[in-house]
Motif scaffolding. Structure first.
Motif, PDB file in Angstrom:
ATOM      1  N   THR A 289     115.164 -11.179   2.318  1.00  0.00           N
ATOM      2  CA  THR A 289     116.033 -10.140   1.758  1.00  0.00           C
ATOM      3  C   THR A 289     117.342 -10.736   1.271  1.00  0.00           C
ATOM      4  OG1 THR A 289     116.896  -9.629   3.959  1.00  0.00           O
ATOM      5  CG2 THR A 289     115.071  -8.293   3.161  1.00  0.00           C
ATOM      6  N   ASN A 290     117.865 -11.706   1.977  1.00  0.00           N
ATOM      7  CA  ASN A 290     119.119 -12.325   1.556  1.00  0.00           C
ATOM      8  C   ASN A 290     118.924 -13.153   0.293  1.00  0.00           C
ATOM      9  OD1 ASN A 290     120.392 -11.176   3.705  1.00  0.00           O
ATOM     10  ND2 ASN A 290     120.204 -12.955   5.012  1.00  0.00           N
ATOM     11  N   ILE A 291     117.787 -13.789   0.156  1.00  0.00           N
ATOM     12  CA  ILE A 291     117.493 -14.542  -1.073  1.00  0.00           C
ATOM     13  C   ILE A 291     117.446 -13.591  -2.261  1.00  0.00           C
ATOM     14  CG2 ILE A 291     115.730 -15.902  -2.257  1.00  0.00           C
ATOM     15  CD1 ILE A 291     115.022 -17.082   0.512  1.00  0.00           C
ATOM     16  N   LEU A 292     116.780 -12.444  -2.082  1.00  0.00           N
ATOM     17  CA  LEU A 292     116.696 -11.463  -3.163  1.00  0.00           C
ATOM     18  C   LEU A 292     118.072 -10.904  -3.515  1.00  0.00           C
ATOM     19  CD1 LEU A 292     114.942  -9.850  -5.092  1.00  0.00           C
ATOM     20  CD2 LEU A 292     114.603  -8.189  -3.273  1.00  0.00           C
ATOM     21  N   LEU A 293     118.883 -10.632  -2.513  1.00  0.00           N
ATOM     22  CA  LEU A 293     120.227 -10.116  -2.782  1.00  0.00           C
ATOM     23  C   LEU A 293     121.088 -11.151  -3.498  1.00  0.00           C
ATOM     24  CD1 LEU A 293     120.885  -8.156   0.512  1.00  0.00           C
ATOM     25  CD2 LEU A 293     120.396  -7.223  -1.745  1.00  0.00           C
ATOM     26  N   GLU A 294     120.929 -12.418  -3.162  1.00  0.00           N
ATOM     27  CA  GLU A 294     121.656 -13.478  -3.880  1.00  0.00           C
ATOM     28  C   GLU A 294     121.224 -13.539  -5.339  1.00  0.00           C
ATOM     29  OE1 GLU A 294     124.171 -15.543  -3.004  1.00  0.00           O
ATOM     30  OE2 GLU A 294     124.301 -14.437  -1.116  1.00  0.00           O
ATOM     31  N   LEU A 295     119.934 -13.357  -5.600  1.00  0.00           N
ATOM     32  CA  LEU A 295     119.455 -13.352  -6.988  1.00  0.00           C
ATOM     33  C   LEU A 295     120.000 -12.156  -7.760  1.00  0.00           C
ATOM     34  CD1 LEU A 295     115.737 -14.429  -6.512  1.00  0.00           C
ATOM     35  CD2 LEU A 295     117.587 -15.764  -7.528  1.00  0.00           C
ATOM     36  N   ILE A 296     120.137 -11.024  -7.087  1.00  0.00           N
ATOM     37  CA  ILE A 296     120.664  -9.832  -7.757  1.00  0.00           C
ATOM     38  C   ILE A 296     122.138 -10.020  -8.083  1.00  0.00           C
ATOM     39  CG2 ILE A 296     121.206  -7.387  -7.409  1.00  0.00           C
ATOM     40  CD1 ILE A 296     118.578  -7.179  -5.865  1.00  0.00           C
TER      41      ILE A 296
ATOM     42  N   GLY B  62     120.849 -11.140 -12.847  1.00  0.00           N
ATOM     43  CA  GLY B  62     120.166 -10.194 -11.984  1.00  0.00           C
ATOM     44  C   GLY B  62     120.913  -8.905 -11.717  1.00  0.00           C
ATOM     45  N   LEU B  63     122.118  -8.743 -12.268  1.00  0.00           N
ATOM     46  CA  LEU B  63     122.913  -7.559 -11.970  1.00  0.00           C
ATOM     47  C   LEU B  63     122.246  -6.258 -12.400  1.00  0.00           C
ATOM     48  CD1 LEU B  63     126.529  -8.778 -12.739  1.00  0.00           C
ATOM     49  CD2 LEU B  63     125.526  -8.268 -10.527  1.00  0.00           C
ATOM     50  N   LYS B  64     121.428  -6.321 -13.431  1.00  0.00           N
ATOM     51  CA  LYS B  64     120.748  -5.112 -13.894  1.00  0.00           C
ATOM     52  C   LYS B  64     119.657  -4.670 -12.921  1.00  0.00           C
ATOM     53  CE  LYS B  64     121.531  -6.025 -18.750  1.00  0.00           C
ATOM     54  NZ  LYS B  64     120.920  -6.326 -20.040  1.00  0.00           N
ATOM     55  N   GLY B  65     119.255  -5.530 -12.020  1.00  0.00           N
ATOM     56  CA  GLY B  65     118.206  -5.191 -11.060  1.00  0.00           C
ATOM     57  C   GLY B  65     118.714  -4.556  -9.790  1.00  0.00           C
ATOM     58  N   GLY B  66     119.982  -4.261  -9.710  1.00  0.00           N
ATOM     59  CA  GLY B  66     120.550  -3.683  -8.504  1.00  0.00           C
ATOM     60  C   GLY B  66     120.058  -2.276  -8.211  1.00  0.00           C
TER      61      GLY B  66
ATOM     62  N   ILE C 233     123.490  -2.487  -2.454  1.00  0.00           N
ATOM     63  CA  ILE C 233     123.529  -3.415  -3.581  1.00  0.00           C
ATOM     64  C   ILE C 233     123.538  -2.678  -4.926  1.00  0.00           C
ATOM     65  CG2 ILE C 233     121.044  -3.782  -3.850  1.00  0.00           C
ATOM     66  CD1 ILE C 233     123.780  -6.441  -4.161  1.00  0.00           C
ATOM     67  N   GLY C 234     123.053  -1.448  -4.980  1.00  0.00           N
ATOM     68  CA  GLY C 234     123.046  -0.704  -6.239  1.00  0.00           C
ATOM     69  C   GLY C 234     124.441  -0.483  -6.796  1.00  0.00           C
ATOM     70  N   PRO C 235     125.323   0.212  -6.064  1.00  0.00           N
ATOM     71  CA  PRO C 235     126.684   0.410  -6.577  1.00  0.00           C
ATOM     72  C   PRO C 235     127.464  -0.897  -6.717  1.00  0.00           C
ATOM     73  CG  PRO C 235     126.220   1.941  -4.779  1.00  0.00           C
ATOM     74  CD  PRO C 235     125.072   0.998  -4.865  1.00  0.00           C
ATOM     75  N   VAL C 236     127.232  -1.838  -5.820  1.00  0.00           N
ATOM     76  CA  VAL C 236     127.930  -3.131  -5.913  1.00  0.00           C
ATOM     77  C   VAL C 236     127.520  -3.845  -7.190  1.00  0.00           C
ATOM     78  CG1 VAL C 236     128.112  -5.419  -4.865  1.00  0.00           C
ATOM     79  CG2 VAL C 236     128.288  -3.384  -3.446  1.00  0.00           C
ATOM     80  N   SER C 237     126.231  -3.844  -7.505  1.00  0.00           N
ATOM     81  CA  SER C 237     125.781  -4.536  -8.719  1.00  0.00           C
ATOM     82  C   SER C 237     126.321  -3.857  -9.975  1.00  0.00           C
ATOM     83  CB  SER C 237     124.257  -4.625  -8.756  1.00  0.00           C
ATOM     84  OG  SER C 237     123.689  -3.357  -8.967  1.00  0.00           O
ATOM     85  N   LEU C 238     126.440  -2.527  -9.947  1.00  0.00           N
ATOM     86  CA  LEU C 238     127.019  -1.830 -11.103  1.00  0.00           C
ATOM     87  C   LEU C 238     128.476  -2.220 -11.304  1.00  0.00           C
ATOM     88  CD1 LEU C 238     125.536   1.770 -10.917  1.00  0.00           C
ATOM     89  CD2 LEU C 238     124.991  -0.041 -12.534  1.00  0.00           C
ATOM     90  N   ALA C 239     129.223  -2.310 -10.220  1.00  0.00           N
ATOM     91  CA  ALA C 239     130.628  -2.712 -10.327  1.00  0.00           C
ATOM     92  C   ALA C 239     130.742  -4.148 -10.824  1.00  0.00           C
ATOM     93  CB  ALA C 239     131.323  -2.560  -8.983  1.00  0.00           C
TER      94      ALA C 239
END
Length: 118
Positions: free
Chosen positions: A22-29, A34-38, A84-90
């Motif tokens: 899960t941490n690897i995936l979050l690092e990729l996001i 990868g920000l669009k995949g949040g 990670i959704g709102p964080v990636s949008l920001a």
């Protein structure tokens, strides 16, 4: 003693960030690409919540108490994916604003315009 605890904490954090899926995936996001995949990654919280619900059901039915650790782990991972959704949008908005400022700066300095090459 404090030095040992700090070193252990740092090594544990490094191990978890480096090798846990899960941490690897979050690092990729969190990368620019990868920000669009949040937002779609938020959907991954559902299976974790279902797994936590299943473990709670097993515990209530007389299952082993160690399943409480799995419930905690599943809930923690679900919260990470929900956040990670709102964080990636920001982060995406910040990256796009930064890129727009860079484009304006390049346009203002004349670099990249066709008129400078003629």
């Amino acid at each position: 003693m404090l030095r040992l605890l700090c070193a252990l904490s740092v090594r544990t954090r490094y191990f978890l960030r480096r090798y846990m899926p899960t941490n690897i995936l979050l690092e990729l996001i969190r990368t620019r690409r990868g920000l669009k995949g949040g937002i779609p990654a938020m959907l991954l919280a559902a299976p974790y919540l279902l797994a936590a619900n299943y473990c709670i059901t097993v515990i209530d039915g007389g299952g082993s108490g160690w399943l409480n650790l799995l419930v905690l782990l599943f809930c923690w991972n679900a919260l990470k994916f929900i956040a990670i959704g709102p964080v990636s949008l920001a982060l995406l908005a910040g990256a796009r604003l930064r890129e727009q400022r860079e484009r304006r700066a390049l346009r203002g300095s004349g670099i990249g315009s066709a008129a400078g090459f003629l």
